[in-house]
Scaffold this motif. Structure first.
Motif, PDB file in Angstrom:
ATOM      1  N   GLN A  56    -104.768 -31.228  60.688  1.00  0.00           N
ATOM      2  CA  GLN A  56    -104.627 -29.789  60.549  1.00  0.00           C
ATOM      3  C   GLN A  56    -105.023 -29.131  61.863  1.00  0.00           C
ATOM      4  N   TRP A  63    -101.476 -27.104  49.639  1.00  0.00           N
ATOM      5  CA  TRP A  63    -102.392 -26.230  50.366  1.00  0.00           C
ATOM      6  C   TRP A  63    -103.392 -25.644  49.374  1.00  0.00           C
ATOM      7  N   TYR A  64    -104.684 -25.738  49.754  1.00  0.00           N
ATOM      8  CA  TYR A  64    -105.766 -25.186  48.959  1.00  0.00           C
ATOM      9  C   TYR A  64    -106.563 -24.194  49.800  1.00  0.00           C
ATOM     10  N   ARG A  65    -107.213 -23.317  49.097  1.00  0.00           N
ATOM     11  CA  ARG A  65    -108.143 -22.382  49.732  1.00  0.00           C
ATOM     12  C   ARG A  65    -109.520 -22.619  49.123  1.00  0.00           C
ATOM     13  N   ILE A  96    -102.779 -23.043  46.501  1.00  0.00           N
ATOM     14  CA  ILE A  96    -101.943 -21.950  47.000  1.00  0.00           C
ATOM     15  C   ILE A  96    -100.466 -22.266  46.786  1.00  0.00           C
ATOM     16  N   TYR A 138     -99.111 -15.445  50.847  1.00  0.00           N
ATOM     17  CA  TYR A 138     -98.901 -16.681  51.590  1.00  0.00           C
ATOM     18  C   TYR A 138     -97.432 -17.094  51.517  1.00  0.00           C
ATOM     19  N   VAL A 170    -100.167 -17.277  56.601  1.00  0.00           N
ATOM     20  CA  VAL A 170    -100.983 -16.272  55.944  1.00  0.00           C
ATOM     21  C   VAL A 170    -100.471 -14.920  56.427  1.00  0.00           C
ATOM     22  N   TYR A 215    -109.216 -23.413  54.739  1.00  0.00           N
ATOM     23  CA  TYR A 215    -107.944 -23.848  54.188  1.00  0.00           C
ATOM     24  C   TYR A 215    -107.800 -25.366  54.344  1.00  0.00           C
ATOM     25  N   CYS A 217    -105.414 -28.858  53.529  1.00  0.00           N
ATOM     26  CA  CYS A 217    -104.107 -29.426  53.229  1.00  0.00           C
ATOM     27  C   CYS A 217    -104.319 -30.830  52.674  1.00  0.00           C
TER      28      CYS A 217
END
Lengths: 114, 112
Positions: free
Chosen positions: A6, A34-36, A46, A64, A78, A89, A91
Motif C-alpha cells: 500500500q 478496502w477497510y477503514r 468500504i 469513496y 477518497v 485505511y 487493503c
C-alpha cells in the motif's frame, strides 16, 4: 516475496481535495477489499471486488470510489464528499474461488485531512 | 445483522502466563472465523482461520476454538511473551459472502 503493498504510508489532504490510495498484490488473488479503521473501532468494509472489472459497495461506501482494471491493483479514491476521511485505511486480498478464504492485509495508509 | 464482540477490551498479564481471549458473534450461520494480530500503526497479520466445520486450529503457542452453536470462539495463548503484546482481532465471514465482520479487538500487554 509475495504480498500486498500500500502506498503511501502517510497521506495528508486538504479539505475539498480528492486523494487516491494505492493497493497492489502479487498473490494472484481474485478478491480484494478496502477497510477503514478508526481509533478503538473494528474494521469497516468500504468496497470489495471479487473479480476484475467488478466491485460492490461495503457498509460505508459513501464518499469513496474504486476501480479494478487489473487483477493486481485495487485503488481507492477518497472524494471530497467523504465527510470525515481521517482514518487508517487497510487493503486486503483473498482467493475465495480457490477455496482459500483467508484474508491477507497490507501495511495500511494513514490519511489525515488538514 | 452480524455483530462481533470481543471481551475484554484490554488485558495485562505477566510474562509466562497462559491466557484466553474471547470472541462472540450473534449469527451462528458463519462460513469461517479468523483471528488476526495488529501491532500499533501496522496492518493485520492472520494468525488462524477456523472453517465452520472445524472445532479448533493450532499454530505454535496459539490455539483457537470455535463453538458455532453458541456463537463463541476463544484464542488461547500459551506461555505468553512480551513480543505477544498487540491488539488481537476476531472476524467472521457470513456464509458465502466473502465479507468479514470484525470485533473491536482486545489489546494485550505482556509485562516482562
Amino acid at each position: 516475496d509475495g504480498g500486498i503493498t500500500q502506498s503511501p504510508k502517510y497521506l495528508f489532504r486538504k479539505e475539498g481535495q480528492n486523494v487516491t490510495l494505492s493497493c497492489e498484490q502479487n498473490l494472484n488473488h481474485d478478491a480484494m477489499y478496502w477497510y477503514r479503521q478508526d481509533p478503538g473501532q473494528g474494521l469497516r468494509l468500504i468496497y470489495y471486488s471479487q473479480i476484475v472489472n467488478d466491485f460492490q459497495k461495503g457498509d460505508i461506501a459513501e464518499g469513496y470510489s474504486v476501480s479494478r482494471e487489473k487483477k493486481e491493483s485495487f485503488p481507492l479514491t477518497v472524494t471530497s464528499a467523504q465527510k470525515n476521511p481521517t482514518a487508517f485505511y487497510l487493503c486486503a486480498s483473498s482467493a475465495p474461488r480457490a477455496g482459500l478464504d483467508e484474508q491477507f492485509f497490507g501495511p495500511g495508509t494513514r490519511l489525515t485531512v488538514l | 445483522k452480524q455483530e462481533v464482540t470481543q471481551i475484554p477490551a484490554a488485558l495485562s498479564v505477566p510474562e509466562g502466563e497462559n491466557l484466553v481471549l474471547n470472541c462472540s458473534f450473534t449469527d451462528s450461520a458463519i462460513y469461517n472465523l479468523q483471528w488476526f494480530r495488529q501491532d500499533p500503526g501496522k496492518g493485520l497479520t492472520s494468525l488462524l482461520l477456523i472453517q465452520s466445520s472445524q472445532r479448533e486450529q493450532t499454530s505454535g503457542r496459539l490455539n483457537a476454538s470455535l463453538d458455532k452453536s453458541s456463537g463463541r470462539s476463544t484464542l488461547y495463548i500459551a506461555a505468553s511473551q512480551p513480543g505477544d503484546s498487540a491488539t488481537y482481532l476476531c472476524a467472521v465471514e457470513a456464509g458465502g459472502s466473502e465479507k468479514l465482520v470484525f470485533g473491536k479487538g482486545t489489546k494485550l500487554t505482556v509485562n516482562p
